[in-house]
Design a protein around this motif. Structure first.
Motif, PDB file in Angstrom:
ATOM      1  N   SER A  25       0.833  -1.208   0.000  1.00 33.01           N
ATOM      2  CA  SER A  25       0.000   0.000   0.000  1.00 33.01           C
ATOM      3  C   SER A  25       0.870   1.263   0.000  1.00 33.01           C
ATOM      4  CB  SER A  25      -0.930  -0.004   1.211  1.00 33.01           C
ATOM      5  OG  SER A  25      -0.172  -0.153   2.377  1.00 33.01           O
ATOM      6  N   GLN A  26       2.174   1.104   0.334  1.00 34.34           N
ATOM      7  CA  GLN A  26       3.073   2.253   0.279  1.00 34.34           C
ATOM      8  C   GLN A  26       4.496   1.774  -0.009  1.00 34.34           C
ATOM      9  OE1 GLN A  26       3.148   4.049   4.224  1.00 34.34           O
ATOM     10  NE2 GLN A  26       2.687   2.109   5.128  1.00 34.34           N
ATOM     11  N   ASP A  27       5.365   2.691  -0.408  1.00 33.66           N
ATOM     12  CA  ASP A  27       6.759   2.319  -0.616  1.00 33.66           C
ATOM     13  C   ASP A  27       7.313   1.731   0.691  1.00 33.66           C
ATOM     14  OD1 ASP A  27       6.383   3.540  -3.020  1.00 33.66           O
ATOM     15  OD2 ASP A  27       7.785   5.198  -2.698  1.00 33.66           O
ATOM     16  N   CYS A  28       8.087   0.664   0.576  1.00 34.02           N
ATOM     17  CA  CYS A  28       8.666   0.083   1.799  1.00 34.02           C
ATOM     18  C   CYS A  28       9.967  -0.645   1.468  1.00 34.02           C
ATOM     19  CB  CYS A  28       7.675  -0.878   2.459  1.00 34.02           C
ATOM     20  SG  CYS A  28       7.206  -2.249   1.420  1.00 34.02           S
ATOM     21  N   LYS A  29      10.622  -1.139   2.496  1.00 30.95           N
ATOM     22  CA  LYS A  29      11.879  -1.856   2.331  1.00 30.95           C
ATOM     23  C   LYS A  29      11.684  -3.247   2.921  1.00 30.95           C
ATOM     24  CE  LYS A  29      16.434  -0.082   2.082  1.00 30.95           C
ATOM     25  NZ  LYS A  29      17.281   1.009   2.228  1.00 30.95           N
ATOM     26  N   ILE A  30      11.945  -4.302   2.129  1.00 29.98           N
ATOM     27  CA  ILE A  30      11.830  -5.665   2.651  1.00 29.98           C
ATOM     28  C   ILE A  30      13.181  -6.349   2.461  1.00 29.98           C
ATOM     29  CG2 ILE A  30      10.639  -7.899   2.478  1.00 29.98           C
ATOM     30  CD1 ILE A  30       8.263  -6.459   1.224  1.00 29.98           C
ATOM     31  N   ASN A  31      13.783  -6.772   3.575  1.00 29.97           N
ATOM     32  CA  ASN A  31      15.115  -7.407   3.530  1.00 29.97           C
ATOM     33  C   ASN A  31      16.117  -6.605   2.706  1.00 29.97           C
ATOM     34  OD1 ASN A  31      14.429  -9.480   5.155  1.00 29.97           O
ATOM     35  ND2 ASN A  31      14.251 -11.024   3.533  1.00 29.97           N
ATOM     36  N   GLY A  32      16.103  -5.301   2.840  1.00 25.12           N
ATOM     37  CA  GLY A  32      17.058  -4.458   2.134  1.00 25.12           C
ATOM     38  C   GLY A  32      16.625  -4.074   0.724  1.00 25.12           C
ATOM     39  N   PHE A  33      15.527  -4.626   0.231  1.00 27.23           N
ATOM     40  CA  PHE A  33      15.051  -4.295  -1.124  1.00 27.23           C
ATOM     41  C   PHE A  33      13.991  -3.193  -1.035  1.00 27.23           C
ATOM     42  CE2 PHE A  33      16.514  -8.667  -1.513  1.00 27.23           C
ATOM     43  CZ  PHE A  33      17.275  -8.613  -2.671  1.00 27.23           C
ATOM     44  N   ASN A  34      14.146  -2.192  -1.902  1.00 24.52           N
ATOM     45  CA  ASN A  34      13.113  -1.147  -1.969  1.00 24.52           C
ATOM     46  C   ASN A  34      11.930  -1.674  -2.777  1.00 24.52           C
ATOM     47  OD1 ASN A  34      14.575   0.864  -0.580  1.00 24.52           O
ATOM     48  ND2 ASN A  34      15.830   1.178  -2.416  1.00 24.52           N
ATOM     49  N   VAL A  35      10.746  -1.619  -2.196  1.00 22.68           N
ATOM     50  CA  VAL A  35       9.552  -2.107  -2.900  1.00 22.68           C
ATOM     51  C   VAL A  35       8.588  -0.931  -3.047  1.00 22.68           C
ATOM     52  CG1 VAL A  35       7.694  -3.815  -2.931  1.00 22.68           C
ATOM     53  CG2 VAL A  35       9.872  -4.380  -1.843  1.00 22.68           C
ATOM     54  N   LYS A  36       8.195  -0.684  -4.290  1.00 27.24           N
ATOM     55  CA  LYS A  36       7.337   0.465  -4.600  1.00 27.24           C
ATOM     56  C   LYS A  36       5.894   0.195  -4.181  1.00 27.24           C
ATOM     57  CE  LYS A  36       9.656   3.686  -6.813  1.00 27.24           C
ATOM     58  NZ  LYS A  36       9.722   4.922  -6.032  1.00 27.24           N
ATOM     59  N   SER A  37       5.200   1.271  -3.862  1.00 26.53           N
ATOM     60  CA  SER A  37       3.765   1.185  -3.609  1.00 26.53           C
ATOM     61  C   SER A  37       3.070   0.520  -4.804  1.00 26.53           C
ATOM     62  CB  SER A  37       3.239   2.611  -3.405  1.00 26.53           C
ATOM     63  OG  SER A  37       1.860   2.596  -3.366  1.00 26.53           O
ATOM     64  N   LYS A  38       2.069  -0.276  -4.544  1.00 16.32           N
ATOM     65  CA  LYS A  38       1.251  -0.983  -5.551  1.00 16.32           C
ATOM     66  C   LYS A  38       1.958  -2.188  -6.188  1.00 16.32           C
ATOM     67  CE  LYS A  38      -2.423   2.084  -6.548  1.00 16.32           C
ATOM     68  NZ  LYS A  38      -3.215   1.444  -5.511  1.00 16.32           N
ATOM     69  N   THR A  39       3.184  -2.505  -5.696  1.00 19.37           N
ATOM     70  CA  THR A  39       3.847  -3.713  -6.206  1.00 19.37           C
ATOM     71  C   THR A  39       3.109  -4.939  -5.671  1.00 19.37           C
ATOM     72  OG1 THR A  39       5.958  -2.588  -6.119  1.00 19.37           O
ATOM     73  CG2 THR A  39       6.043  -4.982  -6.272  1.00 19.37           C
ATOM     74  N   ARG A  40       2.892  -5.924  -6.539  1.00 20.20           N
ATOM     75  CA  ARG A  40       2.288  -7.183  -6.079  1.00 20.20           C
ATOM     76  C   ARG A  40       3.393  -8.087  -5.543  1.00 20.20           C
ATOM     77  NH1 ARG A  40      -2.760  -8.165  -9.837  1.00 20.20           N
ATOM     78  NH2 ARG A  40      -3.753  -6.199  -9.276  1.00 20.20           N
ATOM     79  N   VAL A  41       3.216  -8.618  -4.357  1.00 18.96           N
ATOM     80  CA  VAL A  41       4.217  -9.537  -3.795  1.00 18.96           C
ATOM     81  C   VAL A  41       3.533 -10.863  -3.437  1.00 18.96           C
ATOM     82  CG1 VAL A  41       5.771  -7.771  -2.885  1.00 18.96           C
ATOM     83  CG2 VAL A  41       3.903  -8.588  -1.472  1.00 18.96           C
ATOM     84  N   LEU A  42       4.311 -11.942  -3.514  1.00 17.22           N
ATOM     85  CA  LEU A  42       3.793 -13.244  -3.100  1.00 17.22           C
ATOM     86  C   LEU A  42       4.540 -13.673  -1.844  1.00 17.22           C
ATOM     87  CD1 LEU A  42       3.471 -15.305  -6.414  1.00 17.22           C
ATOM     88  CD2 LEU A  42       1.613 -14.501  -4.943  1.00 17.22           C
ATOM     89  N   ILE A  43       3.811 -13.965  -0.796  1.00 20.00           N
ATOM     90  CA  ILE A  43       4.444 -14.457   0.433  1.00 20.00           C
ATOM     91  C   ILE A  43       4.498 -15.976   0.355  1.00 20.00           C
ATOM     92  CG2 ILE A  43       4.201 -14.604   2.942  1.00 20.00           C
ATOM     93  CD1 ILE A  43       2.503 -11.891   2.437  1.00 20.00           C
ATOM     94  N   ASN A  44       5.710 -16.522   0.441  1.00 21.61           N
ATOM     95  CA  ASN A  44       5.863 -17.965   0.277  1.00 21.61           C
ATOM     96  C   ASN A  44       5.638 -18.653   1.630  1.00 21.61           C
ATOM     97  OD1 ASN A  44       6.650 -20.559  -0.279  1.00 21.61           O
ATOM     98  ND2 ASN A  44       8.355 -19.955  -1.597  1.00 21.61           N
ATOM     99  N   ALA A  45       4.367 -18.901   1.932  1.00 17.21           N
ATOM    100  CA  ALA A  45       4.014 -19.516   3.231  1.00 17.21           C
ATOM    101  C   ALA A  45       4.596 -20.927   3.332  1.00 17.21           C
ATOM    102  CB  ALA A  45       2.494 -19.560   3.383  1.00 17.21           C
TER     103      ALA A  45
END
Ligand code: HEM
Length: 182
Positions: A61-81
């Protein structure tokens, strides 16, 4: 069921727990589940190793950082459960079917390592219903029948490609009635 057919000791332990609560003359019922901790642990362990929803989609929903990677708002991500629930940094012997790991409690989903129903605000709303059905169904199948597979003693539990975590060869097994509650 596949894990139980492959592991007669665990099957026996579960049946002994059920018999100790129901006796020999009645069918296991929903109100027994609170007195069946091993059954509850076994259902959780099945959901951990054989999750029906291995990938959980989200949109940032907003720009963020995941494990050091910049992720843009509205990016679709898949969580590998699937991977999180087999992560050796989070689980001891992660690939081993070990219901005992859940006997100590915890893992109600708030620590985000046990994710068969996702988590957070969009987590599955049906999970209490699922537990109710899985507990009573699994208990009745174990209480009332012995189970065999056609060719040999071992079931191939490898996961098929796809988004549902189904088994590669579908489980084909044969019940023999051991107890007639009606
Ligand atoms: C074994 C059975 C089931 C499994 C493994 C399962 C798993 C899941 C998962 C992984 C999600 C996504 C959660 C997330 O995005 O964090 C989900 C969402 C959902 N589930 Fe289930 N589910 C099951 C059964 C059910 C049942 C029986 C119901 C309804 C009675 C149900 C209703 C829903 C709904 C409405 C959502 C969307 C929630 C939202 O987006 O706010 N599920 N489920």
């Amino acid at each position: 069921m596949a894990e139980l057919i492959n592991r007669p000791n665990i099957f026996k332990k579960l049946r002994e727990e059920i018999d100790s609560i129901t006796g020999v003359d009645r069918l296991v019922k929903e109100s027994d589940v609170q007195n069946l901790p091993y059954l509850r642990a076994l259902v959780k362990e099945s959901l951990r190793l054989h999750t029906a929803a291995p990938m959980i989609p989200r949109e940032c929903s907003q720009d963020c950082k995941i494990n050091g990677f910049n992720v843009k708002s509205k990016t679709r991500v898949l969580i590998n459960a699937y991977a999180i629930m087999r992560d050796p940094d989070m689980w001891e012997d992660p690939d081993k079917f070990m219901p005992e790991r859940f006997l100590l409690g915890g893992d109600d989903g708030h620590d985000f390592r046990f994710l068969p129903f996702g988590g957070g605000r969009r987590g599955c709303i049906g999970y209490t219903h699922v537990y109710m059905i899985m507990h009573t169904t699994m208990a009745a199948l174990v209480q009332c029948f012995d189970w065999k597979v056609k060719d040999g003693e071992h079931v191939d539990i490898s996961v098929a490609l796809g988004f549902t975590g189904a088994m590669t060869p579908p489980l084909l097994c044969y019940p023999t009635a051991r107890f007639h509650p009606f």
